[in-house]
Scaffold this motif. Structure first.
Motif, PDB file in Angstrom:
ATOM      1  N   ALA A  64      36.991  35.726  22.022  1.00  0.00           N
ATOM      2  CA  ALA A  64      36.183  36.747  22.679  1.00  0.00           C
ATOM      3  C   ALA A  64      34.823  36.193  23.067  1.00  0.00           C
ATOM      4  O   ALA A  64      34.294  36.483  24.132  1.00  0.00           O
ATOM      5  N   ARG A  65      34.252  35.354  22.169  1.00  0.00           N
ATOM      6  CA  ARG A  65      32.961  34.756  22.496  1.00  0.00           C
ATOM      7  C   ARG A  65      33.102  33.792  23.663  1.00  0.00           C
ATOM      8  O   ARG A  65      32.228  33.691  24.521  1.00  0.00           O
ATOM      9  N   ARG A  66      34.215  33.047  23.712  1.00  0.00           N
ATOM     10  CA  ARG A  66      34.393  32.083  24.803  1.00  0.00           C
ATOM     11  C   ARG A  66      34.495  32.786  26.154  1.00  0.00           C
ATOM     12  O   ARG A  66      34.161  32.225  27.186  1.00  0.00           O
ATOM     13  N   ASP A  67      34.984  34.021  26.150  1.00  0.00           N
ATOM     14  CA  ASP A  67      35.156  34.754  27.402  1.00  0.00           C
ATOM     15  C   ASP A  67      33.914  35.545  27.788  1.00  0.00           C
ATOM     16  O   ASP A  67      33.948  36.356  28.697  1.00  0.00           O
ATOM     17  N   ALA A  68      32.803  35.305  27.097  1.00  0.00           N
ATOM     18  CA  ALA A  68      31.575  36.055  27.356  1.00  0.00           C
ATOM     19  C   ALA A  68      31.075  35.811  28.771  1.00  0.00           C
ATOM     20  O   ALA A  68      31.312  34.766  29.358  1.00  0.00           O
ATOM     21  N   PRO A  69      30.366  36.783  29.368  1.00  0.00           N
ATOM     22  CA  PRO A  69      29.872  36.634  30.741  1.00  0.00           C
ATOM     23  C   PRO A  69      28.736  35.625  30.820  1.00  0.00           C
ATOM     24  O   PRO A  69      28.228  35.149  29.809  1.00  0.00           O
ATOM     25  N   GLU A  70      28.297  35.348  32.067  1.00  0.00           N
ATOM     26  CA  GLU A  70      27.229  34.388  32.299  1.00  0.00           C
ATOM     27  C   GLU A  70      25.877  35.035  31.996  1.00  0.00           C
ATOM     28  O   GLU A  70      25.078  35.308  32.871  1.00  0.00           O
ATOM     29  N   ASP A  71      25.600  35.247  30.759  1.00  0.00           N
ATOM     30  CA  ASP A  71      24.306  35.795  30.358  1.00  0.00           C
ATOM     31  C   ASP A  71      23.964  35.221  29.001  1.00  0.00           C
ATOM     32  O   ASP A  71      24.638  35.496  28.015  1.00  0.00           O
ATOM     33  N   ALA A  72      22.925  34.415  28.963  1.00  0.00           N
ATOM     34  CA  ALA A  72      22.606  33.676  27.742  1.00  0.00           C
ATOM     35  C   ALA A  72      22.255  34.583  26.584  1.00  0.00           C
ATOM     36  O   ALA A  72      22.275  34.170  25.439  1.00  0.00           O
ATOM     37  N   ASP A  73      21.892  35.849  26.858  1.00  0.00           N
ATOM     38  CA  ASP A  73      21.411  36.716  25.789  1.00  0.00           C
ATOM     39  C   ASP A  73      22.520  37.579  25.205  1.00  0.00           C
ATOM     40  O   ASP A  73      22.267  38.382  24.307  1.00  0.00           O
ATOM     41  N   GLU A  74      23.742  37.463  25.674  1.00  0.00           N
ATOM     42  CA  GLU A  74      24.783  38.387  25.263  1.00  0.00           C
ATOM     43  C   GLU A  74      25.830  37.777  24.359  1.00  0.00           C
ATOM     44  O   GLU A  74      26.823  38.410  24.058  1.00  0.00           O
ATOM     45  N   PHE A  75      25.677  36.555  23.946  1.00  0.00           N
ATOM     46  CA  PHE A  75      26.630  35.990  23.000  1.00  0.00           C
ATOM     47  C   PHE A  75      25.910  35.034  22.065  1.00  0.00           C
ATOM     48  O   PHE A  75      24.812  34.590  22.336  1.00  0.00           O
ATOM     49  N   ASP A  76      26.585  34.740  20.964  1.00  0.00           N
ATOM     50  CA  ASP A  76      25.950  33.944  19.920  1.00  0.00           C
ATOM     51  C   ASP A  76      26.964  32.944  19.400  1.00  0.00           C
ATOM     52  O   ASP A  76      27.751  33.240  18.490  1.00  0.00           O
ATOM     53  N   GLU A  77      26.985  31.773  19.988  1.00  0.00           N
ATOM     54  CA  GLU A  77      27.867  30.689  19.556  1.00  0.00           C
ATOM     55  C   GLU A  77      27.308  29.372  20.075  1.00  0.00           C
ATOM     56  O   GLU A  77      26.413  29.347  20.920  1.00  0.00           O
ATOM     57  N   ILE A  78      27.847  28.292  19.559  1.00  0.00           N
ATOM     58  CA  ILE A  78      27.453  26.966  20.034  1.00  0.00           C
ATOM     59  C   ILE A  78      28.134  26.731  21.378  1.00  0.00           C
ATOM     60  O   ILE A  78      29.359  26.749  21.479  1.00  0.00           O
TER      61      ILE A  78
ATOM     62  N   PHE B  25      16.242  21.252  38.666  1.00  0.00           N
ATOM     63  CA  PHE B  25      16.287  22.683  38.967  1.00  0.00           C
ATOM     64  C   PHE B  25      17.703  23.207  38.780  1.00  0.00           C
ATOM     65  O   PHE B  25      17.927  24.191  38.074  1.00  0.00           O
ATOM     66  N   GLN B  26      18.656  22.555  39.403  1.00  0.00           N
ATOM     67  CA  GLN B  26      20.062  23.001  39.333  1.00  0.00           C
ATOM     68  C   GLN B  26      20.546  23.073  37.896  1.00  0.00           C
ATOM     69  O   GLN B  26      21.107  24.077  37.451  1.00  0.00           O
ATOM     70  N   SER B  27      20.305  22.006  37.150  1.00  0.00           N
ATOM     71  CA  SER B  27      20.788  21.943  35.780  1.00  0.00           C
ATOM     72  C   SER B  27      20.094  22.976  34.899  1.00  0.00           C
ATOM     73  O   SER B  27      20.729  23.617  34.043  1.00  0.00           O
ATOM     74  N   GLY B  28      18.788  23.169  35.111  1.00  0.00           N
ATOM     75  CA  GLY B  28      18.057  24.156  34.319  1.00  0.00           C
ATOM     76  C   GLY B  28      18.572  25.562  34.533  1.00  0.00           C
ATOM     77  O   GLY B  28      18.736  26.332  33.576  1.00  0.00           O
ATOM     78  N   ILE B  29      18.831  25.911  35.789  1.00  0.00           N
ATOM     79  CA  ILE B  29      19.377  27.244  36.090  1.00  0.00           C
ATOM     80  C   ILE B  29      20.760  27.403  35.468  1.00  0.00           C
ATOM     81  O   ILE B  29      21.067  28.407  34.809  1.00  0.00           O
ATOM     82  N   ASP B  30      21.601  26.405  35.661  1.00  0.00           N
ATOM     83  CA  ASP B  30      22.965  26.497  35.139  1.00  0.00           C
ATOM     84  C   ASP B  30      22.995  26.563  33.616  1.00  0.00           C
ATOM     85  O   ASP B  30      23.800  27.306  33.034  1.00  0.00           O
ATOM     86  N   ASP B  31      22.147  25.792  32.957  1.00  0.00           N
ATOM     87  CA  ASP B  31      22.153  25.810  31.492  1.00  0.00           C
ATOM     88  C   ASP B  31      21.860  27.212  30.968  1.00  0.00           C
ATOM     89  O   ASP B  31      22.444  27.647  29.965  1.00  0.00           O
ATOM     90  N   HIS B  32      20.980  27.932  31.645  1.00  0.00           N
ATOM     91  CA  HIS B  32      20.704  29.302  31.210  1.00  0.00           C
ATOM     92  C   HIS B  32      21.873  30.226  31.530  1.00  0.00           C
ATOM     93  O   HIS B  32      22.336  30.977  30.664  1.00  0.00           O
ATOM     94  N   LEU B  33      22.343  30.184  32.761  1.00  0.00           N
ATOM     95  CA  LEU B  33      23.394  31.117  33.169  1.00  0.00           C
ATOM     96  C   LEU B  33      24.698  30.898  32.409  1.00  0.00           C
ATOM     97  O   LEU B  33      25.462  31.845  32.195  1.00  0.00           O
TER      98      LEU B  33
END
Length: 592
Positions: free
Chosen positions: A114-128, A312-320
């Motif tokens: 379920a965590r692996r299927d989390a959406p692209e939002d860094a604040d909505e899941f808690d895993e490595i 820039f690209q990598s920074g945005i992607d790492d968050h999303l």
């Protein structure tokens, strides 16, 4: 090598052999200790051709000791190293250090998918969550394996998630190779890992544009038409670019013109506003987007001309993508600092970062560089990415090295910020442990010398397929009136040798004479044991090695082996049967 140096080499070899033997509670292995030995004693390297011969005798003496005797001798020679070794055994069940601010999962937890299927939002899941971000300009060389090996191991350890994100937003200077996308995923599969997701940055241009627009609205970016030289002079002087105070509407308008391709390469960039007087000039108002006239090789991205810079690209992607931990080279420390400015504008929390040193790999004449390997292939100096002389994962795979052996060696390097040396012997030792028990034996003679054989030998020799597995049976090698021996094994007149699997022969003026003597002559009289093949019924073999092709002849059964089957050519080394080309068998040398 003088006597004093030789004594020191023997002492250091003994110490490393004992460490190897005690750590693994088994016999020491010359190949496994060569890397640590040379790493601890760089002055030995100029004598690299002599040391393996010295090491062999020392390792044999160590292996003759019982385990308790080995430990006692190690305590005498290197008590501190023994204490460290035993402390590691007691307290560290992992080769890699714990990730910062990470908690290993409860083994009873069942919500990992379920965590692996989390959406692209860094604040909505808690895993490595980690990422491997290759530039797809070619298949991976050996050094590239370190990142997926470590990230994949952490993913498994923490029940986490990792993706492959192809950072392919530079279609000019680091131009992607269309075949490399699948080639890299194939290399990852060879190493034993499957990513939880795969992304191509070139598919995500509109996402980067949207975040650039938001940054402009925050007065965090501006369009700049200064030449590179002009801006460099301003930056180094700590002076603001004259375009820095443009109004937001103008910046938006010019950025949209960039997206529309209205500017030529070098004519306009979008810069992130940072601190123009920052003590590190590399962080001052860095470029986020630039114009590139060269079309991207992927058809889906070929119309774009406004491309984000990697930071820039990598920074945005790492968050999303919700990346929690980033591993990157120590030389990229400025990347985190540049990206932090963007994260501060968006009020995002930056991931944990682990910086590590470079890994240097020995044994190859070819430079560990994707561009260099590609050039050598284009020039015909290498047959392809899987040429045995190429320092690539595809080459190791074709040679019969298992991905697990590479992963284990890379993980053992840890995540030190210092540059580290990886001896290929460490990979080979790991691989030997994996394949030795299941690999049958065969004879191969290189540059054979033909000798007549007389004296009424048996009609057939029957050496075992594997010395430790009698149940597998024996080989059936016909014995005719002549044999082939390697030149170094040809005995002097009147000297005896033992033809392995056949028996004792004595050299005469006419060739070799079978004597019928028992195996006691080997044990009690020191008669050398050599391998051989029948001259008439042996089969031609081309052995492809890291230093070039070697011709030889093998016992007849080799011609019947299936492609991809592993063999150990006795007294030579392991090899993978590649294919049969007419009467010739082509095999790829693995290691000794």
């Amino acid at each position: 090598m003088n006597d004093e140096l030789r004594e020191r080499v023997e002492r250091e070899v003994e110490k490393h052999a004992l460490l190897n033997a005690v750590k693994h509670e088994s016999d020491a292995d010359v190949g496994a200790i060569m890397g640590p030995l040379m790493g601890d004693n760089p002055e030995f390297r100029e004598h690299g051709d002599e040391i393996p011969g010295i090491a062999g005798g020392v390792v044999d003496r160590v292996n003759d000791l019982a385990y308790d005797a080995k430990r006692e001798r190690l305590e005498e020679l290197a008590p501190e190293e023994l204490a460290e070794l035993e402390a590691e055994d007691e307290t560290d069940e992992h080769d890699l250090p714990a990730l910062p601010n990470a908690v290993e999962p409860d083994s009873t937890s069942s919500d990992s998918q379920a965590r692996r299927d989390a959406p692209e939002d860094a604040d909505e899941f808690d895993e490595i969550r980690m990422r491997c971000a290759p530039n797809p300009n070619g298949p991976w060389h050996v050094g590239h394996a370190r990142m997926p090996a470590v990230i994949g191991t952490y993913r498994d350890r923490y029940d986490g998630w990792f993706c492959v994100r192809f950072d392919d937003t530079d279609p000019e200077t680091k131009r992607p190779d269309l075949d490399a996308y699948d080639a890299i995923l194939d290399d990852l599969d060879y190493l034993g890992f499957e990513p939880d997701d795969v992304y191509r940055a070139s598919d995500r241009l509109e996402t980067y544009y949207e975040h650039a627009r938001d940054l402009i609205d925050m007065d965090g970016a501006y369009t700049c038409s200064c030449s590179g030289e002009t801006f460099s002079e301003l930056k180094n002087a700590g002076e603001a670019c004259p375009h820095r105070d443009k109004d937001t509407d103008t910046v938006h308008e010019e950025f949209e013109d960039m997206i529309a391709g209205e500017y030529e390469s070098g004519e306009m960039v979008l810069r992130v506003k940072t601190d123009i007087e920052h003590k590190n000039p590399a962080l001052r108002d860095w470029v986020a987007f630039r114009m590139i006239d060269t079309p991207h090789p992927r058809e889906e991205a070929s119309e774009y001309r406004c491309w984000p810079m990697l930071d820039f690209q990598s920074g945005i992607d790492d968050h999303l993508l919700g990346i929690s931990h980033i591993i990157r080279g120590i030389d990229l420390q400025d990347s985190a600092k540049r990206q932090q400015f963007v994260y501060d504008y968006f009020d995002w929390e930056y991931p944990e970062v682990i910086h590590w040193g470079h890994v240097q790999v020995d044994a190859y004449d070819v430079k560990m560089s994707t561009s260099t390997i590609s050039e050598l292939i284009d020039e015909g100096e290498l047959d392809g990415w899987d040429d045995p002389r190429a320092p690539t994962l595809k080459s190791l795979r074709r040679r019969g090295v298992r991905g697990e052996a590479i992963v284990d060696a890379m993980v053992e390097l840890g995540t030190s910020t210092s540059d580290v040396d990886l001896a290929m012997s460490a990979i080979y030792a790991n691989n030997r442990d994996l394949i030795d028990d299941e690999t049958d034996r065969r004879f191969l003679v290189r540059d054979g010398t033909e000798l007549a054989l007389g004296g009424d030998p048996p009609a057939e020799a029957n050496p075992p397929l594997h010395p430790d597995h009698e149940e597998r049976g024996v080989r059936e090698i016909p014995v005719d009136d002549a044999v082939l021996l390697e030149p170094a094994d040809v005995p002097d007149n009147g000297t005896r040798v033992w033809l392995k699997g056949l028996g004792c022969v004595e050299a005469t003026a006419d060739g070799l004479e079978f004597t019928g003597a028992g195996i006691d002559v080997v044990r009690e009289e020191g008669v050398d044991v050599v391998h051989w093949v029948p001259a008439a019924e042996s089969v031609p073999v081309r052995l492809r090695t890291i230093t070039g092709d070697v011709s030889g002849r093998a016992e007849p059964g080799v011609a019947e082996l299936e492609s991809d089957e592993m063999v150990q050519f006795e007294r030579i080394g392991f090899a993978r049967i590649d294919h049969h080309d007419g009467d010739e068998t082509v095999a790829y040398y693995t290691h000794d």
